[in-house]
Design a protein around this motif. Structure first.
Motif, PDB file in Angstrom:
ATOM      1  N   ASP A 151       2.410   9.059 -13.264  1.00  0.00           N
ATOM      2  CA  ASP A 151       3.835   9.911 -13.117  1.00  0.00           C
ATOM      3  C   ASP A 151       4.046   9.897 -11.533  1.00  0.00           C
ATOM      4  OD1 ASP A 151       1.713  11.362 -12.177  1.00  0.00           O
ATOM      5  OD2 ASP A 151       2.122  13.001 -13.695  1.00  0.00           O
ATOM      6  N   GLY A 152       3.388   9.336 -10.749  1.00  0.00           N
ATOM      7  CA  GLY A 152       3.696   9.597  -9.339  1.00  0.00           C
ATOM      8  C   GLY A 152       3.383  10.798  -8.520  1.00  0.00           C
ATOM      9  N   THR A 153       2.868  11.517  -9.208  1.00  0.00           N
ATOM     10  CA  THR A 153       2.576  12.986  -8.719  1.00  0.00           C
ATOM     11  C   THR A 153       1.460  13.041  -7.801  1.00  0.00           C
ATOM     12  OG1 THR A 153       1.585  13.845 -10.581  1.00  0.00           O
ATOM     13  CG2 THR A 153       4.062  14.093 -10.511  1.00  0.00           C
ATOM     14  N   THR A 154       0.535  12.237  -8.102  1.00  0.00           N
ATOM     15  CA  THR A 154      -0.774  12.318  -7.197  1.00  0.00           C
ATOM     16  C   THR A 154      -1.191  11.094  -6.918  1.00  0.00           C
ATOM     17  OG1 THR A 154      -1.355  13.999  -8.914  1.00  0.00           O
ATOM     18  CG2 THR A 154      -3.398  13.025  -7.682  1.00  0.00           C
ATOM     19  N   LEU A 155      -1.889  11.176  -5.472  1.00  0.00           N
ATOM     20  CA  LEU A 155      -2.225   9.910  -4.715  1.00  0.00           C
ATOM     21  C   LEU A 155      -3.688   9.958  -4.709  1.00  0.00           C
ATOM     22  CD1 LEU A 155      -0.457   9.236  -1.702  1.00  0.00           C
ATOM     23  CD2 LEU A 155      -0.786   7.697  -3.406  1.00  0.00           C
ATOM     24  N   PHE A 207       4.833  -6.304  -6.327  1.00  0.00           N
ATOM     25  CA  PHE A 207       6.274  -6.576  -6.773  1.00  0.00           C
ATOM     26  C   PHE A 207       7.086  -5.099  -7.166  1.00  0.00           C
ATOM     27  CE2 PHE A 207       4.810 -10.966  -7.543  1.00  0.00           C
ATOM     28  CZ  PHE A 207       5.765 -11.589  -7.377  1.00  0.00           C
ATOM     29  N   THR A 208       8.329  -5.400  -6.860  1.00  0.00           N
ATOM     30  CA  THR A 208       9.177  -4.180  -7.478  1.00  0.00           C
ATOM     31  C   THR A 208       9.490  -4.650  -8.811  1.00  0.00           C
ATOM     32  OG1 THR A 208      11.082  -5.499  -6.556  1.00  0.00           O
ATOM     33  CG2 THR A 208      10.149  -3.841  -5.357  1.00  0.00           C
ATOM     34  N   ALA A 209      10.128  -3.502  -9.625  1.00  0.00           N
ATOM     35  CA  ALA A 209      10.036  -3.657 -11.286  1.00  0.00           C
ATOM     36  C   ALA A 209      11.027  -4.578 -11.599  1.00  0.00           C
ATOM     37  CB  ALA A 209      10.554  -2.184 -11.778  1.00  0.00           C
ATOM     38  N   ALA A 237       5.034   3.961 -10.133  1.00  0.00           N
ATOM     39  CA  ALA A 237       5.774   3.349 -11.281  1.00  0.00           C
ATOM     40  C   ALA A 237       7.212   3.303 -11.361  1.00  0.00           C
ATOM     41  CB  ALA A 237       5.012   4.121 -12.473  1.00  0.00           C
ATOM     42  N   ASP A 238       7.895   4.447 -10.871  1.00  0.00           N
ATOM     43  CA  ASP A 238       9.337   4.431 -10.799  1.00  0.00           C
ATOM     44  C   ASP A 238       9.787   3.784  -9.756  1.00  0.00           C
ATOM     45  OD1 ASP A 238       8.675   6.213  -8.615  1.00  0.00           O
ATOM     46  OD2 ASP A 238       9.516   8.078  -9.746  1.00  0.00           O
ATOM     47  N   VAL A 250      11.117   4.294  -0.632  1.00  0.00           N
ATOM     48  CA  VAL A 250      11.351   2.937  -0.889  1.00  0.00           C
ATOM     49  C   VAL A 250      12.908   2.898  -0.406  1.00  0.00           C
ATOM     50  CG1 VAL A 250      11.537   1.224  -2.384  1.00  0.00           C
ATOM     51  CG2 VAL A 250       9.730   2.594  -2.415  1.00  0.00           C
ATOM     52  N   THR A 251      13.784   3.455  -0.735  1.00  0.00           N
ATOM     53  CA  THR A 251      15.155   3.671  -0.553  1.00  0.00           C
ATOM     54  C   THR A 251      15.608   3.255   0.733  1.00  0.00           C
ATOM     55  OG1 THR A 251      15.776   4.780  -2.401  1.00  0.00           O
ATOM     56  CG2 THR A 251      17.506   4.243  -0.634  1.00  0.00           C
TER      57      THR A 251
END
Length: 759
Positions: A81-85, A292-294, A341-342, A360-361
């Protein structure tokens, strides 16, 4: 006669005018300097803008920096979920809250560096890989769920299958193993790879696994990338890189594999044919990680190696093979990257002891492939700025910083020059002068050299001496490790592979690396021989003894009893003090017992781990720790030794003069011998006391420094040789089926062999 004197008035008037003129000159000079500085600043801003256009990505800054790691950060991974590293460093895995920008938990790892981490797809479990150690942690409870046994080297890479049912682990032991991700049970392995495995990755359909191979200790030897099915059948082998292959990544459609190598190249491969599609050339350092990006349009990569600089994060256009953005991301090599993941966040792990999180943007915007989104509120989390170097009084005296402002009413503004912002008080100046006056009274600095950077002792000892904590500063005052010769073991892999890392670590502690022992001894006053392998010790110590430098030899003193005898004979020949010891000698309990706390010691049962190394007598390699504890308590006088040995343990009994008995229990496996630890029990005429467990290296280091200063050996030649004779006799007892072997017999044989070496 008037109250005042005309000549005095004229002199005073002259000084006033002079001071006023000087003030006016300074003001004009400052005004010019300020105008010039503003102009320079404007030019720099314009240049920075042009540089940003010329070098897309150069101005991109991290969203968050997590910097409080104990050592290099070897790996990093996002939860689904991208909340934790999760980030692995020496002895610890840290869980980090991405949004709150704070640490959640620390998961301790006793096996050393954590080189691989991976979250399960549901985010409930975290796999952690270290030296001969693979473990599954419950993310919610922060507790160990399953230790997974099987690997015989560092676990270098981990990957979960997309369905979350299988965990794959790659290791330096040249295997890939598969595990049930829930129960931790072994499900098979891929063997016959014949090179250390540096990276693994599942295909997105979960049917294939890519493996990157190469020997990091032999970086010029070619590695390869291979793709297997989950039954371990080789599907395609991809040969083309000139050096080790350190990274693999499947494209989202699984048709293409990207590989990164120490040859500084990235290659794209068609998996249906095995043909190379394209080479991505642009890195100036080894490529360590890929993602790779999605949408499969872009590929991220990171790099870094032994050479200084070039530690970059790059964005590539997959269709054209061009690098379209380059971010100077870290101050040291970047080991790994992770893409959420997003695809909104990217994390990088580096040898500069930090993890950085990037939006990333802005990177895509710098590359010109998307528009920059509107600015977000500035984060409250900022990396700590580096400490400014302290200026000496002499440096300050060269500027107007030392001038006192005697007008307390003068308005202070931020428009002063940088030099005027630093002021030295009279007390500070007096303190510096006092420190200078003390220099003559301080003892002469003793310069220490190290031989062998293939053991963690070299790094730990240097840290204690060159960068001590507050409580240790008094103990190490007047000493400094100034030079080191890296080469240690010629062929023990677990030793040789450490040399590059440990060399860099001691360099970071301001130690000069030299090319020979002969060069080393010209730069130092004393030597620590730290080579992990005892076999080269005799050869390595001779130049030190011939140079007349006192020397400490770390355990084992040699690779054979005969060499140990020869080393002491050479020390006597060249009249140079020398001693050897394990750090276990200096546990508090052992020293209290030796000092008579429980009266005369009648017996002792000591224990320690006892891993074997084929090139050394059985107990020399690691059993030495427990045997050193035994002799610290019992002293000399052992007459005979008997050994019982199984695959899991060794039990060695020694009979001392007068009927005293001491035993050593060496534990190799938990299954055969129980938990391996350090300690023991001593039995005295006035009581029974525990020896105590390992308490760190500092007590041994302090004893070494005292020896270097005084020349008085804390452990006698007689005791050290008897320790190694005890271990040699234990080997002989094993060869004879457990029969008693006398210390006298093995010493006689060793002295004869040593005499031949001398001739």
């Amino acid at each position: 006669m008037p109250f005042w004197n005309e000549s005095r008035w004229n002199k005073s008037t002259t000084w006033v005018v002079a001071i006023a003129a000087l003030g006016l000159f300074s003001a004009v000079t400052w005004a010019y300097a300020q105008t010039h500085a503003d102009a320079v600043q404007n030019r720099q801003k314009k240049a920075a803008g042009k540089a940003a256009v010329k070098n897309p990505g150069a101005q991109v800054q991290p969203k968050t920096v997590f910097a409080k790691f104990p050592d290099w950060v070897a790996c990093v991974a996002f939860s689904a979920d991208g909340t934790t590293l999760a980030a692995g460093s020496y002895g610890v895995t840290k869980l980090l809250d991405v949004a709150e920008q704070q640490q959640i938990a620390e998961l301790k790892e006793p096996a050393g560096f954590v080189k691989a981490v991976a979250f399960s797809p549901d985010g409930r479990m975290l796999a952690v890989g270290s030296y001969q150690s693979l473990s599954l942690w419950d993310v919610t409870t922060k507790k160990l769920a399953h230790p997974l046994k099987g690997h015989r080297g560092y676990v270098t890479s981990l990957a979960y299958s997309p369905d979350g049912k299988t965990l794959a682990s790659g290791s330096e032991d040249e295997t890939v193993r598969f595990w049930d991700a829930v129960s931790g049970e072994a499900r098979g392995s891929i063997k016959g790879i014949l090179q250390p495995v540096l990276a693994v990755a599942f295909s997105h359909d979960g049917q294939k696994i890519a493996v990157a191979t190469g020997d990091a200790t032999r970086p010029t030897k070619k590695g390869s990338a291979r793709v297997y099915d989950l039954q371990g059948n080789l599907q395609v082998s991809l040969e083309g890189h000139d050096r080790v292959v350190s990274a693999v990544a499947f494209s989202p459609d699984d048709h293409t594999l990207a590989t990164g190598s120490a040859d500084e190249m990235i290659k794209l491969w068609d998996l249906s044919s095995g043909n190379e599609l394209r080479e991505l050339d642009g890195h100036s350092r080894p490529v360590n990680s890929l993602a790779f990006t999605a949408n499969a349009k872009w590929l991220f990569s990171v790099c870094g190696g032994r050479a200084v600089g070039g530690n970059e994060l790059k964005l590539w256009d997959v269709a054209t093979g061009r690098d379209i953005a380059t971010v100077p991301a870290h101050d040291a090599p970047i080991n790994q990257l992770a893409l959420s993941a997003d695809n909104k966040l990217l994390a990088t792990a580096s040898l500069d002891k930090s993890v950085k999180v990037w939006d990333v943007t802005p990177i895509l915007a710098a590359a010109g492939v998307v528009k920059q989104r509107s600015a977000q509120p500035e984060s409250d989390f900022h990396p700590e700025p580096p400490a400014l170097p302290e200026q000496t009084l002499g440096q300050l005296a060269g500027s107007s910083a030392i001038a006192a402002d005697t007008n307390p009413k003068r308005e202070r503004t931020n428009a002063i020059t940088p030099s005027l912002s630093h002021r030295v008080s009279i007390k500070q100046a007096a303190f510096i002068r006092a420190k200078d006056d003390q220099k003559e009274a301080e003892p002469k600095l003793m310069r220490i050299g190290i031989i062998g950077l293939d053991t963690s002792h070299s790094v730990a000892f240097t840290q204690i001496i060159n960068k001590p904590g507050d409580k240790d500063k008094g103990q190490v005052a007047g000493f400094r490790i100034v030079a080191a010769y890296p080469k240690g073991s010629p062929d023990i892999k677990s030793s040789t592979e450490r040399v590059p890392d440990y060399t860099q670590k001691v360099k970071d502690l301001d130690v000069e690396i030299v090319d020979s022992i002969e060069d080393l001894v010209t730069k130092v006053d004393a030597v620590m021989l730290e080579t992990n392998d005892g076999r080269p010790h005799l050869e390595q110590v001779l130049p030190v003894l011939k140079a007349g430098k006192p020397v400490f030899i770390d355990k084992p003193i040699a690779g054979s009893l005969a060499d140990a005898v020869a080393i002491f004979d050479a020390a006597k020949k060249y009249k140079v003090p020398l001693f050897s010891s394990s750090s276990l000698r200096y546990t508090t309990g052992a020293q209290e017992i030796r000092g008579g706390k429980i009266g005369e010691v009648k017996g002792c049962d000591a224990y320690s781990p006892c891993a074997l190394e084929a090139t050394h007598p059985d107990l020399f390699w690691y059993g030495i720790h427990g045997v050193e504890s035994l002799f610290t308590v019992m002293g000399t006088g052992c007459e005979s030794v008997t050994r019982v040995s199984t695959p899991g343990i060794d039990l060695v009994a020694g009979v001392w003069k007068g009927g005293r008995v001491g035993t050593f229990r060496g534990v190799r496996t938990a299954e055969g011998g129980g938990k391996a630890d350090y300690g023991g029990t001593a039995f005295g005429t006035n009581g029974v006391q525990q020896i105590g467990t390992y308490g760190g290296y500092a007590p041994l280091v302090f004893e070494i420094l005292k020896f270097f200063r005084t020349g008085k050996v804390p452990v006698t030649e007689e005791e050290t040789l008897e320790i190694y004779a005890f271990m040699e006799a234990a080997d002989e007892s094993k060869r004879q089926g457990g029969k008693p072997v006398t210390i006298e017999s093995v010493m006689a044989k060793a002295r004869a062999e040593a005499a031949k070496k001398a001739n």
